[in-house]
Design a protein around this motif. Sequence first.
Motif, PDB file in Angstrom:
ATOM      1  N   THR A  97       6.789  -1.630  -5.170  1.00 44.08           N
ATOM      2  CA  THR A  97       5.338  -0.903  -4.618  1.00 44.08           C
ATOM      3  C   THR A  97       4.348  -1.994  -5.155  1.00 44.08           C
ATOM      4  O   THR A  97       4.650  -2.721  -6.177  1.00 44.08           O
ATOM      5  CB  THR A  97       5.337   0.483  -5.176  1.00 44.08           C
ATOM      6  OG1 THR A  97       5.124   0.342  -6.329  1.00 44.08           O
ATOM      7  CG2 THR A  97       6.331   1.460  -4.581  1.00 44.08           C
ATOM      8  N   PHE A  98       3.334  -2.201  -4.619  1.00 42.50           N
ATOM      9  CA  PHE A  98       2.419  -3.079  -4.915  1.00 42.50           C
ATOM     10  C   PHE A  98       1.237  -2.587  -3.970  1.00 42.50           C
ATOM     11  O   PHE A  98       1.199  -2.035  -3.062  1.00 42.50           O
ATOM     12  CB  PHE A  98       2.890  -4.518  -4.752  1.00 42.50           C
ATOM     13  CG  PHE A  98       3.187  -4.778  -3.269  1.00 42.50           C
ATOM     14  CD1 PHE A  98       2.327  -5.538  -2.695  1.00 42.50           C
ATOM     15  CD2 PHE A  98       4.526  -4.833  -2.847  1.00 42.50           C
ATOM     16  CE1 PHE A  98       2.678  -6.117  -1.058  1.00 42.50           C
ATOM     17  CE2 PHE A  98       4.737  -5.255  -1.674  1.00 42.50           C
ATOM     18  CZ  PHE A  98       4.089  -5.861  -0.845  1.00 42.50           C
ATOM     19  N   ASP A  99       0.152  -3.281  -4.406  1.00 44.07           N
ATOM     20  CA  ASP A  99      -1.278  -3.190  -3.695  1.00 44.07           C
ATOM     21  C   ASP A  99      -1.735  -4.655  -3.120  1.00 44.07           C
ATOM     22  O   ASP A  99      -1.527  -5.432  -3.783  1.00 44.07           O
ATOM     23  CB  ASP A  99      -2.479  -3.014  -4.624  1.00 44.07           C
ATOM     24  CG  ASP A  99      -3.754  -2.791  -4.019  1.00 44.07           C
ATOM     25  OD1 ASP A  99      -4.156  -1.667  -3.565  1.00 44.07           O
ATOM     26  OD2 ASP A  99      -4.353  -3.573  -4.010  1.00 44.07           O
ATOM     27  N   ALA A 100      -2.043  -4.564  -2.084  1.00 42.20           N
ATOM     28  CA  ALA A 100      -2.307  -5.682  -1.218  1.00 42.20           C
ATOM     29  C   ALA A 100      -3.483  -5.475  -0.441  1.00 42.20           C
ATOM     30  O   ALA A 100      -3.389  -4.778   0.583  1.00 42.20           O
ATOM     31  CB  ALA A 100      -0.957  -6.334  -0.338  1.00 42.20           C
ATOM     32  N   ALA A 101      -4.683  -6.171  -0.501  1.00 40.43           N
ATOM     33  CA  ALA A 101      -5.877  -5.994   0.051  1.00 40.43           C
ATOM     34  C   ALA A 101      -6.126  -4.531   0.123  1.00 40.43           C
ATOM     35  O   ALA A 101      -6.858  -4.119   1.273  1.00 40.43           O
ATOM     36  CB  ALA A 101      -5.732  -6.674   1.391  1.00 40.43           C
ATOM     37  N   GLY A 102      -6.087  -3.977  -0.994  1.00 44.47           N
ATOM     38  CA  GLY A 102      -6.440  -2.169  -0.998  1.00 44.47           C
ATOM     39  C   GLY A 102      -5.390  -1.563  -0.373  1.00 44.47           C
ATOM     40  O   GLY A 102      -5.776  -0.034  -0.169  1.00 44.47           O
ATOM     41  N   PHE A 103      -4.339  -2.170   0.341  1.00 40.21           N
ATOM     42  CA  PHE A 103      -3.271  -1.343   0.909  1.00 40.21           C
ATOM     43  C   PHE A 103      -2.222  -0.900  -0.068  1.00 40.21           C
ATOM     44  O   PHE A 103      -1.678  -2.012  -0.761  1.00 40.21           O
ATOM     45  CB  PHE A 103      -2.972  -1.805   2.121  1.00 40.21           C
ATOM     46  CG  PHE A 103      -3.872  -1.942   3.156  1.00 40.21           C
ATOM     47  CD1 PHE A 103      -3.769  -1.318   4.178  1.00 40.21           C
ATOM     48  CD2 PHE A 103      -4.564  -3.360   3.134  1.00 40.21           C
ATOM     49  CE1 PHE A 103      -4.838  -1.410   5.367  1.00 40.21           C
ATOM     50  CE2 PHE A 103      -5.599  -3.348   4.462  1.00 40.21           C
ATOM     51  CZ  PHE A 103      -5.863  -2.520   5.286  1.00 40.21           C
ATOM     52  N   ASP A 104      -1.492   0.164  -0.170  1.00 35.47           N
ATOM     53  CA  ASP A 104      -0.400   0.405  -0.716  1.00 35.47           C
ATOM     54  C   ASP A 104       0.585   0.244  -0.079  1.00 35.47           C
ATOM     55  O   ASP A 104       1.001   0.552   1.194  1.00 35.47           O
ATOM     56  CB  ASP A 104      -0.381   2.074  -1.147  1.00 35.47           C
ATOM     57  CG  ASP A 104      -1.485   2.609  -1.934  1.00 35.47           C
ATOM     58  OD1 ASP A 104      -1.999   1.608  -2.883  1.00 35.47           O
ATOM     59  OD2 ASP A 104      -1.987   3.626  -1.713  1.00 35.47           O
ATOM     60  N   VAL A 105       1.619  -0.478  -0.519  1.00 30.96           N
ATOM     61  CA  VAL A 105       2.819  -1.194   0.199  1.00 30.96           C
ATOM     62  C   VAL A 105       4.132  -0.780  -0.622  1.00 30.96           C
ATOM     63  O   VAL A 105       4.117  -0.973  -1.872  1.00 30.96           O
ATOM     64  CB  VAL A 105       2.835  -2.664   0.279  1.00 30.96           C
ATOM     65  CG1 VAL A 105       3.896  -3.079   1.242  1.00 30.96           C
ATOM     66  CG2 VAL A 105       1.415  -3.134   1.092  1.00 30.96           C
ATOM     67  N   GLN A 106       5.006  -0.282   0.135  1.00 28.32           N
ATOM     68  CA  GLN A 106       6.275  -0.071  -0.549  1.00 28.32           C
ATOM     69  C   GLN A 106       7.480  -0.754   0.347  1.00 28.32           C
ATOM     70  O   GLN A 106       7.277  -1.164   1.480  1.00 28.32           O
ATOM     71  CB  GLN A 106       6.834   1.404  -0.457  1.00 28.32           C
ATOM     72  CG  GLN A 106       5.874   2.431  -0.932  1.00 28.32           C
ATOM     73  CD  GLN A 106       6.019   3.733  -0.625  1.00 28.32           C
ATOM     74  OE1 GLN A 106       6.923   4.016   0.458  1.00 28.32           O
ATOM     75  NE2 GLN A 106       5.269   4.845  -1.387  1.00 28.32           N
ATOM     76  N   VAL A 107       8.386  -1.449  -0.207  1.00 22.88           N
ATOM     77  CA  VAL A 107       9.448  -2.341   0.350  1.00 22.88           C
ATOM     78  C   VAL A 107      10.736  -1.680   0.531  1.00 22.88           C
ATOM     79  O   VAL A 107      11.282  -0.838  -0.605  1.00 22.88           O
ATOM     80  CB  VAL A 107       9.566  -3.449  -0.680  1.00 22.88           C
ATOM     81  CG1 VAL A 107      10.557  -4.279  -0.019  1.00 22.88           C
ATOM     82  CG2 VAL A 107       8.446  -4.307  -0.876  1.00 22.88           C
ATOM     83  N   HIS A 108      10.981  -1.463   1.839  1.00 26.42           N
ATOM     84  CA  HIS A 108      12.365  -1.140   1.993  1.00 26.42           C
ATOM     85  C   HIS A 108      13.222  -2.010   2.857  1.00 26.42           C
ATOM     86  O   HIS A 108      12.894  -2.668   3.724  1.00 26.42           O
ATOM     87  CB  HIS A 108      12.214   0.140   2.907  1.00 26.42           C
ATOM     88  CG  HIS A 108      11.333   1.178   2.432  1.00 26.42           C
ATOM     89  ND1 HIS A 108      11.954   2.271   1.717  1.00 26.42           N
ATOM     90  CD2 HIS A 108       9.836   1.366   2.337  1.00 26.42           C
ATOM     91  CE1 HIS A 108      11.019   3.203   1.235  1.00 26.42           C
ATOM     92  NE2 HIS A 108       9.804   2.599   1.676  1.00 26.42           N
ATOM     93  N   GLY A 109      14.544  -1.776   2.395  1.00 30.96           N
ATOM     94  CA  GLY A 109      15.698  -2.798   2.979  1.00 30.96           C
ATOM     95  C   GLY A 109      15.980  -4.014   2.432  1.00 30.96           C
ATOM     96  O   GLY A 109      15.151  -4.558   1.442  1.00 30.96           O
ATOM     97  N   GLU A 110      17.236  -4.519   2.662  1.00 32.66           N
ATOM     98  CA  GLU A 110      17.805  -5.817   1.908  1.00 32.66           C
ATOM     99  C   GLU A 110      18.148  -6.750   2.958  1.00 32.66           C
ATOM    100  O   GLU A 110      18.198  -7.893   2.719  1.00 32.66           O
ATOM    101  CB  GLU A 110      18.772  -5.329   0.861  1.00 32.66           C
ATOM    102  CG  GLU A 110      18.140  -4.353   0.010  1.00 32.66           C
ATOM    103  CD  GLU A 110      19.322  -4.063  -0.958  1.00 32.66           C
ATOM    104  OE1 GLU A 110      19.359  -4.339  -2.014  1.00 32.66           O
ATOM    105  OE2 GLU A 110      20.120  -3.132  -0.700  1.00 32.66           O
ATOM    106  N   LEU A 111      18.663  -6.412   4.178  1.00 30.38           N
ATOM    107  CA  LEU A 111      19.432  -7.363   5.065  1.00 30.38           C
ATOM    108  C   LEU A 111      19.063  -7.145   6.364  1.00 30.38           C
ATOM    109  O   LEU A 111      18.591  -6.260   6.973  1.00 30.38           O
ATOM    110  CB  LEU A 111      20.982  -7.102   4.973  1.00 30.38           C
ATOM    111  CG  LEU A 111      21.796  -7.177   3.397  1.00 30.38           C
ATOM    112  CD1 LEU A 111      23.256  -6.801   3.775  1.00 30.38           C
ATOM    113  CD2 LEU A 111      21.750  -8.802   3.289  1.00 30.38           C
TER     114      LEU A 111
END
Length: 215
Positions: A97-111
């Motif tokens: 999870t991270f903040d990018a330009a004020g947006f909360d972003v979660q990462v899902h998936g691998e392939l």
Amino acid sequence: MNASPLTLTKKTHSCVRLERDGRTLVIDPGGFTEDDAVAGAEAILVTHEHPDHFDETRLRAALEADPGLRLWTLRSVAERLSTAFPGRVHTVGHGDTFDAAGFDVQVHGELHAVIHPDIPRITNIGFLVDGSVFHPGDALTVPDRPVDTLMLPVMAPWNKISEVIDYVREVKPRRAIDIHDALLTDLARPIYDTQIGSLGGTDHGRLTPGDATRL
């Protein structure tokens, strides 16, 4: 989650711009996408290395032109840019999870989805922005949390319409908006619209490149 309204602008193929409170995040500005796709953006997210999602020349030029621009992506893309732009290219993977330009972003998936058994699978990640908008890249990844707006890859060498319909049913978003559609002809669009709309179980629509909608 930020309560301010979010504007989504569709660009050609799989690229979308998300804007809120004067800040802009862009996902997958690839080789089919308009030259102005990243104009004014503070953050770029890239799902994987295929050229219709990742245009290295364009991203290098954008990073050189704007010292404030940041990129979040998976290792295969980050390795090609991180040396030239130290501290500005961030490697992320499933569960991050991270903040990018004020947006909360979660990462899902691998392939990446299987194109053909004889073609080795590459890595691919999807991004859930503000717990609301999910862009899966080139995969039918199902996040482990509710999705309000699903960016739906409708036509690719690696999918068929039955899989697209079943994907919508499994994710159960409030709405699905087409992406990965540059190869879909105008003759075929009504077929896809009818079948996904009637069988997907959710509100399904598409935007002409350059059109925007308030989420």
